[in-house]
Design a protein around this motif. Structure first.
Motif, short mmCIF file in Angstrom:
data_model
loop_
_atom_site.label_atom_id
_atom_site.label_comp_id
_atom_site.label_asym_id
_atom_site.label_seq_id
_atom_site.Cartn_x
_atom_site.Cartn_y
_atom_site.Cartn_z
N LYS A 63 0.78 -1.26 -0.09
CA LYS A 63 -0.16 -0.06 -0.02
C LYS A 63 1.03 1.19 0.06
N VAL A 120 -10.06 1.39 7.85
CA VAL A 120 -9.42 0.57 7.07
C VAL A 120 -8.17 0.24 7.99
N ASN A 121 -7.93 0.38 9.34
CA ASN A 121 -6.87 0.15 10.03
C ASN A 121 -7.23 -0.77 11.34
N GLY A 122 -6.86 -1.89 11.46
CA GLY A 122 -7.33 -3.05 12.42
C GLY A 122 -6.78 -2.67 13.82
N THR A 123 -5.43 -2.21 13.86
CA THR A 123 -4.81 -2.03 15.07
C THR A 123 -5.43 -0.69 15.74
N ASP A 182 0.61 2.56 12.11
CA ASP A 182 -0.90 2.55 12.32
C ASP A 182 -1.47 3.82 13.17
N ASP A 188 -0.58 4.36 7.59
CA ASP A 188 -1.35 2.97 7.05
C ASP A 188 -2.54 3.48 6.32
N LYS A 240 -4.29 3.69 2.18
CA LYS A 240 -5.18 2.89 1.91
C LYS A 240 -6.32 3.99 1.27
N GLY A 248 -9.12 -7.24 7.92
CA GLY A 248 -8.58 -6.38 6.97
C GLY A 248 -6.91 -6.37 7.31
N ALA A 249 -6.61 -7.34 7.81
CA ALA A 249 -4.94 -7.85 8.14
C ALA A 249 -4.72 -9.08 8.28
N1 HSE Z 1 -1.41 -2.75 10.10
C1 HSE Z 1 -2.61 -2.72 9.44
C2 HSE Z 1 -3.94 -2.87 10.35
C3 HSE Z 1 -2.61 -3.97 8.46
O1 HSE Z 1 -3.62 -2.77 11.49
O2 HSE Z 1 -4.61 -2.92 10.00
C4 HSE Z 1 -1.92 -3.75 7.44
O3 HSE Z 1 -2.33 -2.48 6.52
#
Ligand code: HSE
Length: 430
Positions: free
Chosen positions: A104, A157-160, A195, A200, A204, A304-305
């Motif tokens: 990405k 769009v970020n899981g963390t 993140d 990140d 996206k 998403g990860a």
């Molecule tokens: N680190 C990203 C997340 C996954 O936490 O969604 C990779 O893009």
């Protein structure tokens, strides 16, 4: 029937899963593609690690040599980062290979040049895995919605960061405590900057905006604010408004001052109503809302990860580019014909939740309200709570431009009766 040869660049969490699925699903993949696919080489940084399931003779530390071997049909790039990935992908194109990438950061920084190089070489560049792993987003936007007009893409769009904000919401924990837990559970990396600072998600957002609006959008065009300043008090304030705080990526069409159509792309924490479907996206899950003229509202949801979900997207692309190769064709390339202006954050119109610490005395509320009015920012609700001579004042506005809100806040900061601006958060999804 000829066998299609695949080079895999990177054999970490994602690469290992890609190799595993290629092996275990070999017969199905061959049937779906119309020809067998063979792993012809795997480039790694360190050769002396155990890599179960991958024949030792396929391992090489010379990625540059592998991509220009000449007999490779498809290069899968899962090493990430700008270099050497960029040079390797360009070299793969030069050698006539199509590329499937999960990168990405690279696509958001240099997508146009990469697409140009792929087109020039007559090969494919596919990257479903670059945005929200297994969740199909790139292909639906690029192909399924190619006949529609997408107006808005709004998503987690970020899981963390979703995990961290969800923890703060469900336990009342502060940011640091929630980050610690995310790190301990393996959701956050040792250096969580990409993140938690929104890099990140911004990459996206740039990719999604580019495809959705047929316009070149890079990560540098995306306004970015991370979650490190979100406090337990913000989360509590959101709850009091029947909202939840999420890190959102928002790409939308707008109109510039001169009346021409434009777009904006931004990533920041925002309050969204509990009734909004994105409010119920918990833990490390991702979800993206797409609004289009004819299709209406679509929601895409899932992991998403992670190794296997990202590999799923990579394999889907592998099947597509292999089919194209066999058919002597290429799939859709870059579509940037619309060339809409990407407007700055100042032009974004939304609602705001502004939390102020003020002196609790006669006329202060009126003084604060006057500053909002002078900048054309209309107030929707005001909530005040006294605290021994001081008060906490929460103002929620109607829709206003980010520029007007910023000017309002700058002036509020100059007032003696305003002790501090505790937080400003955008309110979305209403
Ligand atoms: N680190 C990203 C997340 C996954 O936490 O969604 C990779 O893009």
């Amino acid at each position: 029937m000829r066998t299609l040869k695949v080079a895999l660049l990177g054999c970490g969490v994602v690469g290992t899963e890609v190799a595993r699925i290629m092996t275990t699903h070999a017969a199905d993949l061959a049937a779906r593609i119309g020809a067998p696919v063979e792993l012809a080489g795997v480039a790694v940084r360190r050769a002396n690690r155990p890599r179960p399931g991958i024949p030792e003779h396929l391992i090489t530390t010379d990625a540059a040599e592998l991509v220009k071997r000449g007999d490779i049909d498809v290069v899968i790039e899962v090493i990430g980062g700008i270099e050497p990935a960029r040079t390797l992908i360009l070299s793969a194109f030069d050698s006539g290979a199509s590329v499937v990438s999960a990168n990405k950061a690279l696509l958001a920084a240099d997508g146009a040049a990469l697409h140009g190089a792929a087109a020039k070489a007559g090969v494919d560049l596919y990257y479903e895995a670059a945005v929200a792993a297994a969740i199909p987003l790139v292909r639906p936007l690029r192909e399924s919605l190619a006949g529609d007009k997408v107006n808005r893409v709004l998503g987690i769009v970020n899981g963390t960061t979703n995990f961290i904000l969800d923890k703060m919401d469900s336990t009342g924990a502060g940011y640091s405590e929630a980050l610690e837990e995310a790190t301990a559970l393996g959701y956050a990396e040792a250096d969580p900057t990409a993140d938690v600072e929104g890099f990140d998600a911004a990459a996206k957002a740039a990719i999604l905006a580019g495809i959705a609006f047929h316009t070149r959008v890079t990560a540098a065009d995306v306004f970015r604010e991370g979650i490190t300043e979100v406090t337990a008090a913000d989360i509590a304030s959101a709850k009091a408004m029947n909202c939840v705080v999420k890190l959102l990526a928002i790409c939308e069409r707008g109109v510039s001052a001169d009346g021409t159509e434009s777009v904006t792309a931004r990533v920041h924490p925002a309050m969204i109503p509990l009734a909004h479907p994105l409010a119920n996206v918990r833990g490390a899950y991702n979800a993206v809302f797409v609004e289009a003229d004819a299709a209406g509202q679509l929601m895409f949801y899932g992991p998403g990860a992670g190794g296997a979900p990202t590999a799923s997207a990579v394999l889907g692309d592998l099947v597509a580019v292999c089919r194209n190769k066999l058919g002597g064709a290429t799939g859709p390339g870059e579509s940037a014909y619309a060339q809409l202006t990407v407007n700055p954050m100042d032009d974004v119109v939304t609602r705001y939740h502004v939390s102020l610490d003020v002196a609790d005395k006669a006329g202060v509320l009126a003084q604060v309200a006057t500053v909002f009015a002078e900048h054309g920012v209309s107030i929707d609700t005001v909530r005040q709570q006294g605290r021994e001579g001081d008060a906490s004042l929460v103002v929620v506005t109607h829709r206003a431009t980010d520029a007007a809100l910023s000017a309002t806040v700058s002036e509020l900061r100059t007032l003696d009766n305003v002790r501090g601006v505790a937080s400003i958060m955008r309110v979305e999804g209403e």
